[in-house]
Scaffold this active site. Structure first.
Site, PDB file in Angstrom:
ATOM      1  N   ASN A  11       0.876  -1.180   0.000  1.00  0.00           N
ATOM      2  CA  ASN A  11       0.000   0.000   0.000  1.00  0.00           C
ATOM      3  C   ASN A  11       0.911   1.228   0.000  1.00  0.00           C
ATOM      4  OD1 ASN A  11      -1.821   2.027   0.422  1.00  0.00           O
ATOM      5  ND2 ASN A  11      -2.282   1.471   2.545  1.00  0.00           N
ATOM      6  N   TRP A  12       1.062   1.812  -1.171  1.00  0.00           N
ATOM      7  CA  TRP A  12       1.991   2.958  -1.278  1.00  0.00           C
ATOM      8  C   TRP A  12       1.403   4.241  -0.696  1.00  0.00           C
ATOM      9  CZ3 TRP A  12       4.169   2.492  -7.003  1.00  0.00           C
ATOM     10  CH2 TRP A  12       5.025   1.384  -7.058  1.00  0.00           C
ATOM     11  N   LYS A  13       0.131   4.221  -0.383  1.00  0.00           N
ATOM     12  CA  LYS A  13      -0.556   5.425   0.125  1.00  0.00           C
ATOM     13  C   LYS A  13      -0.301   6.603  -0.821  1.00  0.00           C
ATOM     14  CE  LYS A  13       0.050   3.593   4.737  1.00  0.00           C
ATOM     15  NZ  LYS A  13      -0.188   3.788   6.140  1.00  0.00           N
ATOM     16  N   HIS A  97      -9.755   0.961   4.709  1.00  0.00           N
ATOM     17  CA  HIS A  97      -8.474   1.215   5.382  1.00  0.00           C
ATOM     18  C   HIS A  97      -8.722   2.190   6.535  1.00  0.00           C
ATOM     19  CE1 HIS A  97      -4.420   2.587   6.203  1.00  0.00           C
ATOM     20  NE2 HIS A  97      -3.993   1.500   5.592  1.00  0.00           N
ATOM     21  N   GLU A  99      -7.173   4.641   7.617  1.00  0.00           N
ATOM     22  CA  GLU A  99      -6.977   6.069   7.305  1.00  0.00           C
ATOM     23  C   GLU A  99      -8.223   6.631   6.623  1.00  0.00           C
ATOM     24  OE1 GLU A  99      -3.176   5.690   5.316  1.00  0.00           O
ATOM     25  OE2 GLU A  99      -2.281   5.169   7.249  1.00  0.00           O
ATOM     26  N   GLU A 169      -5.627  -4.858  10.748  1.00  0.00           N
ATOM     27  CA  GLU A 169      -4.648  -3.800  10.946  1.00  0.00           C
ATOM     28  C   GLU A 169      -4.980  -3.030  12.221  1.00  0.00           C
ATOM     29  OE1 GLU A 169      -2.633  -2.668   7.050  1.00  0.00           O
ATOM     30  OE2 GLU A 169      -4.465  -1.493   7.150  1.00  0.00           O
ATOM     31  N   GLY A 175       1.907   2.626  10.758  1.00  0.00           N
ATOM     32  CA  GLY A 175       2.808   3.760  10.562  1.00  0.00           C
ATOM     33  C   GLY A 175       3.442   4.274  11.847  1.00  0.00           C
ATOM     34  N   SER A 214       3.097  -1.716  10.577  1.00  0.00           N
ATOM     35  CA  SER A 214       4.548  -1.622  10.805  1.00  0.00           C
ATOM     36  C   SER A 214       5.298  -2.931  10.548  1.00  0.00           C
ATOM     37  CB  SER A 214       4.844  -1.098  12.218  1.00  0.00           C
ATOM     38  OG  SER A 214       4.333   0.217  12.367  1.00  0.00           O
ATOM     39  N   GLY A 235       2.624  -0.989   4.401  1.00  0.00           N
ATOM     40  CA  GLY A 235       2.637   0.429   4.058  1.00  0.00           C
ATOM     41  C   GLY A 235       4.057   0.916   3.844  1.00  0.00           C
TER      42      GLY A 235
HETATM   43  C1  PEP Z   1      -1.040   0.246   5.969  1.00  0.00           C
HETATM   44  O1  PEP Z   1      -1.080   1.380   5.538  1.00  0.00           O
HETATM   45  O2  PEP Z   1      -1.924  -0.543   5.660  1.00  0.00           O
HETATM   46  C2  PEP Z   1       0.069  -0.136   6.831  1.00  0.00           C
HETATM   47  C3  PEP Z   1       0.056  -1.315   7.368  1.00  0.00           C
HETATM   48  O3  PEP Z   1       1.071   0.799   7.007  1.00  0.00           O
HETATM   49  P1  PEP Z   1       2.484   0.566   7.746  1.00  0.00           P
HETATM   50  O4  PEP Z   1       3.034  -0.743   7.233  1.00  0.00           O
HETATM   51  O5  PEP Z   1       3.311   1.734   7.344  1.00  0.00           O
HETATM   52  O6  PEP Z   1       2.215   0.504   9.195  1.00  0.00           O
END
Ligand code: PEP
Length: 254
Positions: A11-13, A97, A99, A169, A175, A214, A235
């Site tokens: 997931n490049w966001k 998600h 976010e 998640e 993050g 993470s 992410g």
């Molecule tokens: C995500 O955005 O789904 C995610 C898991 O981010 P990160 O790996 O940066 O925690």
């Protein structure tokens, strides 16, 4: 027990540029070239889907979107429909998600509609569920996950999960550099599978449940080794080629 093919989703966001995503895509293609026993998908920002589709076209790496509208088409400025995503070779669509839920007010019901619309367009929804830190601390993790899943089950029915992926998640781990322990992840993954099994045993056994929050190369193996963890939604670490490839390699042992 069903043999579940591990899945790792990047997931490049809202990161990258046309210049920076090219070496990233090439690096992933080169690093995963030979017949891969895991499935890998990249979810770039919408505007880079065409570029990514072109780069991934002769590979086994799939394309996905980070979001998808619950609406079919029409006067909805700024929205992108599931059919449009299908046009750009998307196979997966992330829905719900955290976010999107937290920053854009997406409710359980809206997420359920997105799930349904994605499937109507023959996309495989990756349904994200997860609790906030205060919900974990007050012992409400399972109730939150159950509420998020039930909203989708009520709208689309349990059979729809045959063609879906779930991503657990924990919001406090996204993050933040704070990963759930493998045991914490396993506990929730097992709960999700059990909840689905109450409706359909075989489907629950076959559905892939990813962990996200993470994940890095350094902690991927121990998380992916847990019985009900079938890969990861990645992410930050998916923006670093070596990190991402090492996470994919760790998923081979899932
Ligand atoms: C995500 O955005 O789904 C995610 C898991 O981010 P990160 O790996 O940066 O925690």
């Amino acid at each position: 027990m069903a043999q579940r093919r591990p899945l790792v989703v990047a997931n490049w966001k809202m990161n990258g540029s046309l210049t920076s995503i090219r070496p990233l895509l090439e690096g992933v293609c080169n690093g995963l070239q030979e017949g891969c026993d895991i499935e890998v998908a990249i979810c770039p920002p919408y505007v880079y889907l065409a570029e990514a589709a072109e780069k991934l076209k002769n590979t086994d790496i799939k394309l996905g979107s980070q979001n998808s509208s619950h609406l079919e088409s029409g006067a909805f400025t700024g929205e992108i429909s599931a059919d449009m995503l299908k046009d750009f070779s998307c196979v997966f669509a992330i829905v719900g998600h955290s976010e999107r839920r937290a920053l854009y007010g997406e409710t359980d019901n809206l997420v359920a509609e997105k799930f349904m619309r994605a499937q109507d367009a023959a996309l495989v929804p990756i349904l994200c569920v997860g609790e906030q830190l205060h919900e974990r601390e007050s012992g409400d993790t399972e109730a939150v996950i159950e509420r998020q899943l039930n909203a989708v089950i009520e709208l689309v029915g349990i059979a729809a999960f045959k063609n879906a992926v779930i991503a657990y998640e924990p919001i406090w781990a996204i993050g933040t550099g704070k990963t759930a322990t493998p045991e914490q992840a396993q506990e929730v993954h097992a709960f999700v599978r059990l909840l689905l099994a109450r409706h359909d045993d075989a489907m629950a056994d076959g559905i892939r449940i990813l962990y996200g929050g993470s994940v890095k190369a350094a902690n991927a193996t121990e998380i992916f080794n847990m019985a009900d963890v079938d890969g990861g939604l990645i992410g930050g670490a998916s923006l670093d080629i070596d990190e991402f490839l090492n996470i994919c390699h760790a998923a081979r042992g899932c």
